[in-house]
Structures are given as structure tokens and as C-alpha cells.
Design an enzyme around this catalytic site. Sequence first.
Site, PDB file in Angstrom:
ATOM      1  N   HIS A  17     -35.300 -19.762 -53.892  1.00  0.00           N
ATOM      2  CA  HIS A  17     -33.885 -19.381 -53.713  1.00  0.00           C
ATOM      3  C   HIS A  17     -33.507 -19.270 -52.231  1.00  0.00           C
ATOM      4  O   HIS A  17     -32.559 -19.866 -51.754  1.00  0.00           O
ATOM      5  CB  HIS A  17     -33.623 -17.997 -54.333  1.00  0.00           C
ATOM      6  CG  HIS A  17     -34.001 -17.842 -55.768  1.00  0.00           C
ATOM      7  ND1 HIS A  17     -33.210 -18.270 -56.815  1.00  0.00           N
ATOM      8  CD2 HIS A  17     -35.072 -17.242 -56.329  1.00  0.00           C
ATOM      9  CE1 HIS A  17     -33.788 -17.942 -57.965  1.00  0.00           C
ATOM     10  NE2 HIS A  17     -34.911 -17.333 -57.697  1.00  0.00           N
TER      11      HIS A  17
HETATM   12  O1  RIB Z   1     -32.525 -13.565 -57.152  1.00  0.00           O
HETATM   13  C1  RIB Z   1     -33.282 -14.147 -56.130  1.00  0.00           C
HETATM   14  C2  RIB Z   1     -33.301 -13.283 -54.920  1.00  0.00           C
HETATM   15  O2  RIB Z   1     -33.900 -12.030 -55.243  1.00  0.00           O
HETATM   16  C3  RIB Z   1     -34.173 -13.864 -53.800  1.00  0.00           C
HETATM   17  O3  RIB Z   1     -33.681 -13.441 -52.565  1.00  0.00           O
HETATM   18  C4  RIB Z   1     -35.520 -13.256 -54.079  1.00  0.00           C
HETATM   19  O4  RIB Z   1     -36.299 -13.141 -52.881  1.00  0.00           O
HETATM   20  C5  RIB Z   1     -35.130 -11.881 -54.544  1.00  0.00           C
HETATM   21  O5  RIB Z   1     -34.921 -11.083 -53.403  1.00  0.00           O
END
Ligand code: RIB
Length: 317
Positions: A241
Site C-alpha cells: 500500500h
Molecule cells: O491499510 C493499509 C495501511 O495500514 C498501510 O499504511 C499499512 O502500513 C497500515 O499502516
Amino acid sequence: MTSLIIDTDPGVDDAFAIALACASPEVDLLAVTTVFGNAALDTTTRNALRLLALCGRDDVPVARGADRPLVHPQVHEAELVHGNDGLSGRAHTLPDSGRSPVESDAVGLMAALLRDAPEPVTIVPIGPLTNIAALLAAYPSLRSRIARLVIMGGALSGGNTTAVAEFNLWSDPEAARRVLVEERLPTLLVPTDLTFRCRVDRAWLDRLSAAGPLGATLVGLTADYVAHYTTFFGEECTVLHDAIAVAEAIRPGLLRTTTYPVEVDCTFGPSRGALVADRRTPEIIATFGSTLARAVDIATDTDVDEVRDFLLTRLAG
Ligand code: RIB
Ligand code: CA
């Protein structure tokens, strides 16, 4: 050259994001600020220091930020996703930086850097938005020193933490609402709808691991995180992500956006922490109006293979 500040809760995908920024000559990484989230603040801060040491960037200052949400506590078993040390139990494989965070806290360091930067700075929040909300509340005069926010967070259809909420917004909904709804800064939001489409498989991870020591070390951090998303999708994969948000900060326009009026649910019902976006057509909204006050550019499309190749090429060095 893009001046960046990354606000982060490393976190396995945060690790790839930090390494990507360090591997990108277009970027002047001014600082890494840490926040609670995937692990407790002490852990995310220690991980940030180690990841910068891994990337040979002990020159980049690290400052500690919030250790809890702005208003209401929100307990989450993030260890089930990122492991008990935030890095699949493999943080010890990273070099011990020997460094400490700077004396200043995250908000103070961000404010000082914004004030002194010759050009406005891009801030890339890839954890809960607590530090960013605090920065904007404490230093409203520095808004003009922020070029844009590129935020990983939110879900348009189906969350990863609850039925409807994505982890970063869910972790501190009040902070998320302050930043996404109450502010008017140039903002690009990268939701899980897009990051899910960019997920990477075992073959991609194997190619990165074989590319050299940095890739091998990063992939070595992924075991718990791959296990989580393999269960989530029913196929062997994982979702980087945060690296996708940093990729957009490095290459503006990599992600294609749609502008939607948004809200963040701060109630205590089943949709707490959800991003609410009015996706009706502009004509319908113009005709009937929208109760949602603030329009945000949301990343809704990209060339998925181009993103995967960009990440692999850069991280493979
Ligand atoms: O939902 C994904 C996010 O939440 C990313 O930033 C992951 O590292 C968690 O922090
Ligand atoms: Ca994160």
C-alpha cells in the site's frame, strides 16, 4: 527534485515505501516522522531508524510523533498483520542504526523543515494521520509550505480493518477527518481499492529477492504480511500500500484520480473510520447537491503493471 517528508508506522509495506524513497534520485528525503499504528511508537521508531540504516541513509533525521490517537483510543491487533515487531518478527535482521531519534518531536521537526525549505514540501502520510492533524492545528501558517499531501488511506468499497474501514483512517478517525475534510490543502488519497489492484505475487517477490541484498532483506521482512494477504485474497500475494503512495509522490501522475466529495465517519457505529465518498456523477451532485463538504482527489486507476515494474526496478537498485 521533490522534497519529501514521510510520516510512517513501519510496518512491512512502510519498509518498502521508505526504501523506495531512498532509492529514488528525484527525491530529497528531508525526514521520516513516526506514529503509532502497525506497532507501538517505540517499535515503529526503532524500525524507521533501522530501515534508513539498511538504505544507507543515516543522514535522514527521524522524529517521534504520536503514540495514540488524537481523541479516542482505538486498540487494534496489528501484530496479526505485521508481526510482533512490526516487521514479521524479522526486525533483528536489519542493521542496528546506533542512532536515536532527534530531540524534536515529529510536529516540531516537520514545522522546522517546512519553514526552512526553499520550496514547498510534499508530505506523504502512510500511517494514522495523527501527526498531520496536530501539525496543521498547531501551525496553520505553514499550510502554504506544503506542496501537497499524498496520503495512503481509506477504502471506497470494503475495508481491510473492518467491513468498511481502512486501517490508517480507522486508527484515528478524528485526525483523518481533520486532515481530509476540514483542510483545503492539495491532497491525493490512495485508497485500498487501488492498492489491492496493485498487489504483488510470489514471483514478483522472488524477483526482488534475487535482485540483490536490499531486495532480499526487504522480502525477508514479509512473511507475516504475505500470510495475511494470502488469506485475505485466497492467493499467495501481498499489498505494498504505502510504496504505491510514495511512488505517486516520486512520479506525479502515476496514479489517475477522480475527485469526490468526502467525509470520514467519526461515529461509534459499525462504520467508524470509514471514508464516505459521494461517487454520484458531477451532474447529479450539481443538481441535487451533496451533503459532503470537501472534494478530494482519490486515486482510482493506474497501469498496474507499470506500478509493479516501477517498484521492482527501483527496489532492485
Ligand atoms: O491499510 C493499509 C495501511 O495500514 C498501510 O499504511 C499499512 O502500513 C497500515 O499502516
Ligand atoms: Ca503504514
